[in-house]
Design a protein around this motif. Structure first.
Motif, PDB file in Angstrom:
ATOM      1  N   VAL A  57       4.257  -6.422   1.495  1.00  0.00           N
ATOM      2  CA  VAL A  57       5.349  -5.549   1.934  1.00  0.00           C
ATOM      3  C   VAL A  57       4.862  -4.444   2.866  1.00  0.00           C
ATOM      4  O   VAL A  57       5.661  -3.631   3.334  1.00  0.00           O
ATOM      5  CB  VAL A  57       6.073  -4.924   0.721  1.00  0.00           C
ATOM      6  CG1 VAL A  57       6.632  -6.015  -0.174  1.00  0.00           C
ATOM      7  CG2 VAL A  57       5.141  -4.002  -0.073  1.00  0.00           C
ATOM      8  N   GLY A  58       3.551  -4.390   3.123  1.00  0.00           N
ATOM      9  CA  GLY A  58       3.009  -3.382   4.024  1.00  0.00           C
ATOM     10  C   GLY A  58       2.968  -1.999   3.391  1.00  0.00           C
ATOM     11  O   GLY A  58       2.895  -1.854   2.169  1.00  0.00           O
ATOM     12  N   ASP A  59       3.042  -0.968   4.227  1.00  0.00           N
ATOM     13  CA  ASP A  59       2.948   0.409   3.744  1.00  0.00           C
ATOM     14  C   ASP A  59       4.281   0.893   3.171  1.00  0.00           C
ATOM     15  O   ASP A  59       5.351   0.622   3.729  1.00  0.00           O
ATOM     16  CB  ASP A  59       2.540   1.349   4.884  1.00  0.00           C
ATOM     17  CG  ASP A  59       1.113   1.114   5.345  1.00  0.00           C
ATOM     18  OD1 ASP A  59       0.377   0.353   4.677  1.00  0.00           O
ATOM     19  OD2 ASP A  59       0.735   1.684   6.385  1.00  0.00           O
ATOM     20  N   ILE A  60       4.209   1.597   2.057  1.00  0.00           N
ATOM     21  CA  ILE A  60       5.359   2.322   1.513  1.00  0.00           C
ATOM     22  C   ILE A  60       5.012   3.804   1.593  1.00  0.00           C
ATOM     23  O   ILE A  60       4.117   4.283   0.893  1.00  0.00           O
ATOM     24  CB  ILE A  60       5.654   1.904   0.065  1.00  0.00           C
ATOM     25  CG1 ILE A  60       5.962   0.404  -0.012  1.00  0.00           C
ATOM     26  CG2 ILE A  60       6.818   2.714  -0.502  1.00  0.00           C
ATOM     27  CD1 ILE A  60       6.265  -0.094  -1.404  1.00  0.00           C
ATOM     28  N   LYS A  78       0.849  -1.193   0.000  1.00  0.00           N
ATOM     29  CA  LYS A  78       0.000   0.000   0.000  1.00  0.00           C
ATOM     30  C   LYS A  78       0.883   1.241   0.000  1.00  0.00           C
ATOM     31  O   LYS A  78       1.830   1.343   0.792  1.00  0.00           O
ATOM     32  CB  LYS A  78      -0.915  -0.004   1.228  1.00  0.00           C
ATOM     33  CG  LYS A  78      -1.954   1.104   1.260  1.00  0.00           C
ATOM     34  CD  LYS A  78      -2.851   0.948   2.484  1.00  0.00           C
ATOM     35  CE  LYS A  78      -3.946   2.010   2.536  1.00  0.00           C
ATOM     36  NZ  LYS A  78      -4.807   1.852   3.736  1.00  0.00           N
ATOM     37  N   VAL A  79       0.598   2.181  -0.897  1.00  0.00           N
ATOM     38  CA  VAL A  79       1.287   3.467  -0.935  1.00  0.00           C
ATOM     39  C   VAL A  79       0.525   4.440  -0.042  1.00  0.00           C
ATOM     40  O   VAL A  79      -0.695   4.614  -0.209  1.00  0.00           O
ATOM     41  CB  VAL A  79       1.374   4.013  -2.369  1.00  0.00           C
ATOM     42  CG1 VAL A  79       2.101   5.358  -2.384  1.00  0.00           C
ATOM     43  CG2 VAL A  79       2.083   3.014  -3.275  1.00  0.00           C
ATOM     44  N   ASN A 126      -0.103   8.106   6.562  1.00  0.00           N
ATOM     45  CA  ASN A 126      -1.024   7.016   6.889  1.00  0.00           C
ATOM     46  C   ASN A 126      -2.301   6.996   6.048  1.00  0.00           C
ATOM     47  O   ASN A 126      -3.185   6.170   6.294  1.00  0.00           O
ATOM     48  CB  ASN A 126      -1.394   7.041   8.375  1.00  0.00           C
ATOM     49  CG  ASN A 126      -0.187   6.818   9.281  1.00  0.00           C
ATOM     50  OD1 ASN A 126       0.660   5.973   8.981  1.00  0.00           O
ATOM     51  ND2 ASN A 126      -0.103   7.584  10.354  1.00  0.00           N
ATOM     52  N   SER A 127      -2.419   7.884   5.074  1.00  0.00           N
ATOM     53  CA  SER A 127      -3.569   7.872   4.174  1.00  0.00           C
ATOM     54  C   SER A 127      -3.154   7.271   2.832  1.00  0.00           C
ATOM     55  O   SER A 127      -2.084   7.589   2.304  1.00  0.00           O
ATOM     56  CB  SER A 127      -4.107   9.292   3.964  1.00  0.00           C
ATOM     57  OG  SER A 127      -4.588   9.831   5.182  1.00  0.00           O
ATOM     58  N   GLY A 128      -4.005   6.412   2.258  1.00  0.00           N
ATOM     59  CA  GLY A 128      -3.694   5.769   0.998  1.00  0.00           C
ATOM     60  C   GLY A 128      -3.574   6.754  -0.151  1.00  0.00           C
ATOM     61  O   GLY A 128      -4.262   7.773  -0.197  1.00  0.00           O
ATOM     62  N   GLY A 181      -4.804   3.172  -2.292  1.00  0.00           N
ATOM     63  CA  GLY A 181      -3.356   3.045  -2.182  1.00  0.00           C
ATOM     64  C   GLY A 181      -2.832   1.630  -2.325  1.00  0.00           C
ATOM     65  O   GLY A 181      -1.628   1.428  -2.507  1.00  0.00           O
ATOM     66  N   GLU A 182      -3.702   0.610  -2.267  1.00  0.00           N
ATOM     67  CA  GLU A 182      -3.235  -0.766  -2.383  1.00  0.00           C
ATOM     68  C   GLU A 182      -2.778  -1.080  -3.804  1.00  0.00           C
ATOM     69  O   GLU A 182      -3.289  -0.531  -4.772  1.00  0.00           O
ATOM     70  CB  GLU A 182      -4.337  -1.740  -1.978  1.00  0.00           C
ATOM     71  CG  GLU A 182      -4.584  -1.808  -0.490  1.00  0.00           C
ATOM     72  CD  GLU A 182      -5.585  -2.890  -0.118  1.00  0.00           C
ATOM     73  OE1 GLU A 182      -5.446  -3.454   0.983  1.00  0.00           O
ATOM     74  OE2 GLU A 182      -6.516  -3.165  -0.914  1.00  0.00           O
ATOM     75  N   PHE A 183      -1.810  -1.998  -3.914  1.00  0.00           N
ATOM     76  CA  PHE A 183      -1.331  -2.435  -5.220  1.00  0.00           C
ATOM     77  C   PHE A 183      -1.011  -3.929  -5.174  1.00  0.00           C
ATOM     78  O   PHE A 183      -0.845  -4.519  -4.090  1.00  0.00           O
ATOM     79  CB  PHE A 183      -0.091  -1.646  -5.659  1.00  0.00           C
ATOM     80  CG  PHE A 183       1.121  -1.853  -4.783  1.00  0.00           C
ATOM     81  CD1 PHE A 183       1.991  -2.913  -4.999  1.00  0.00           C
ATOM     82  CD2 PHE A 183       1.396  -0.978  -3.743  1.00  0.00           C
ATOM     83  CE1 PHE A 183       3.107  -3.108  -4.189  1.00  0.00           C
ATOM     84  CE2 PHE A 183       2.509  -1.163  -2.926  1.00  0.00           C
ATOM     85  CZ  PHE A 183       3.367  -2.228  -3.156  1.00  0.00           C
ATOM     86  N   LYS A 184      -0.912  -4.539  -6.358  1.00  0.00           N
ATOM     87  CA  LYS A 184      -0.540  -5.951  -6.481  1.00  0.00           C
ATOM     88  C   LYS A 184       0.319  -6.130  -7.719  1.00  0.00           C
ATOM     89  O   LYS A 184      -0.066  -5.725  -8.816  1.00  0.00           O
ATOM     90  CB  LYS A 184      -1.784  -6.833  -6.586  1.00  0.00           C
ATOM     91  CG  LYS A 184      -1.485  -8.316  -6.776  1.00  0.00           C
ATOM     92  CD  LYS A 184      -2.782  -9.102  -6.926  1.00  0.00           C
ATOM     93  CE  LYS A 184      -2.521 -10.573  -7.201  1.00  0.00           C
ATOM     94  NZ  LYS A 184      -3.796 -11.319  -7.414  1.00  0.00           N
TER      95      LYS A 184
END
Length: 285
Positions: free
Chosen positions: A276-279, A185-186, A190-192, A222-225
């Motif tokens: 990978v969690g938050d970037i 998630k980017v 803390n906000s996407g 903010g999520e990605f795959k």
């Protein structure tokens, strides 16, 4: 001429066999289409009708499917669809998708999307022998091949001239072996963050790329795959929309490798899917 930047369409070919004698064994062939992404807000749809999928050999061809399937490529971001599974064996030199019709919808107007030779072709670097468990991923990189010619205006309500034409000539990359997904998630404070370009690089090569999602019933903002990646150590590079919107006709792979990203993260993908969690891009310069 202005280039429309598509980044990644992944066609995954899953070849599976049971425990049989190699001289007579067959494999189960399943074809997936996944992950079409586009950072052009004026484009609503890219519809492609696949009439037939063929495995080609020097002697003959095998029909994977001849059931026409129409796909909106923009529906495939971070997901995939499957085609009928085929049990087969033999040695093949090329995979071919025959295209019946393709259209692109821009500013609520639909246009013909011209596909080179009305087909998408992948010649295998080495002949593909189907007789044991194998995973083969064909990655259709559309960062360069979607182009528009003629008078082109952007923005809602913009009228295109009669000579506006859209063309597609895909570039195809190969991944194979044991493959796994990378998710994350980017975020900014803390906000996407939606529409960020997320590129996976290794040894001065862009392996895969996608875009972070808008909030929906399937994704958090903010999520990605990144789909079907070989195990190994990689660097994830994140570029914000205001960064990549300045691209014109520059090669996207070179842009990703040569320009400073808004955030990076080194990851080690082992033999399982990796979150990978938050970037965070909060501390970017």
């Amino acid at each position: 001429m202005k280039q429309l930047f598509l980044v990644v369409i992944v066609l995954s070919v899953l070849l599976i066999t049971g425990c049989m004698n190699l001289s007579s064994s067959k494999g189960m062939l399943t074809v997936y289409l996944t992950d079409a992404v586009l950072p052009i807000s004026d484009v609503q749809r890219i519809d492609v009708t696949i009439n037939k999928i063929l495995l080609m050999s020097d002697a003959a061809s095998v029909v994977v499917t001849d059931e026409a399937t129409t796909v909106n490529l923009l529906d495939l971001v971070g997901s995939e669809i499957s085609f009928p599974t085929l049990q087969t064996s033999g040695t093949y030199t090329q995979l071919r998708l025959e295209i019946g019709q393709a259209t692109i919808t821009v500013n609520n107007s639909e246009y013909e999307l011209k596909v080179s030779s009305n087909s998408l072709k992948y010649p295998f670097t080495e002949s593909l022998e189907i007789n044991q468990d194998t995973i083969l991923v064909l990655d259709f990189d559309l960062s360069r091949p979607i182009k528009v010619t003629g008078s082109w205006g952007q923005g809602q309500g913009t009228q295109q001239s009669n000579n506006t034409q859209f063309h597609m000539t895909p570039v195809i990359h190969l991944r194979h072996g044991q493959l796994y997904d990378i998710t994350g998630k980017v975020v900014d404070n803390n906000s996407g963050v939606a529409h960020a370009l997320v590129a996976l690089t290794k040894d001065s090569t862009v392996v895969a790329a996608t875009f972070s999602h808008e909030d929906s019933n399937k994704w958090q903002k903010g999520e990605f795959k990144l789909s079907k990646i070989e195990p190994g150590e990689y660097e994830i590079k994140v570029f914000l929309k205001e960064t990549y919107e300045c691209w014109e006709d520059e090669d996207i792979d070179q842009y990703i490798l040569q320009h400073t990203p808004d955030a990076t993260k080194t990851v080690n993908l082992e033999y399982e899917n990796l979150d990978v969690g938050d970037i965070s891009i909060s501390n970017r310069v």
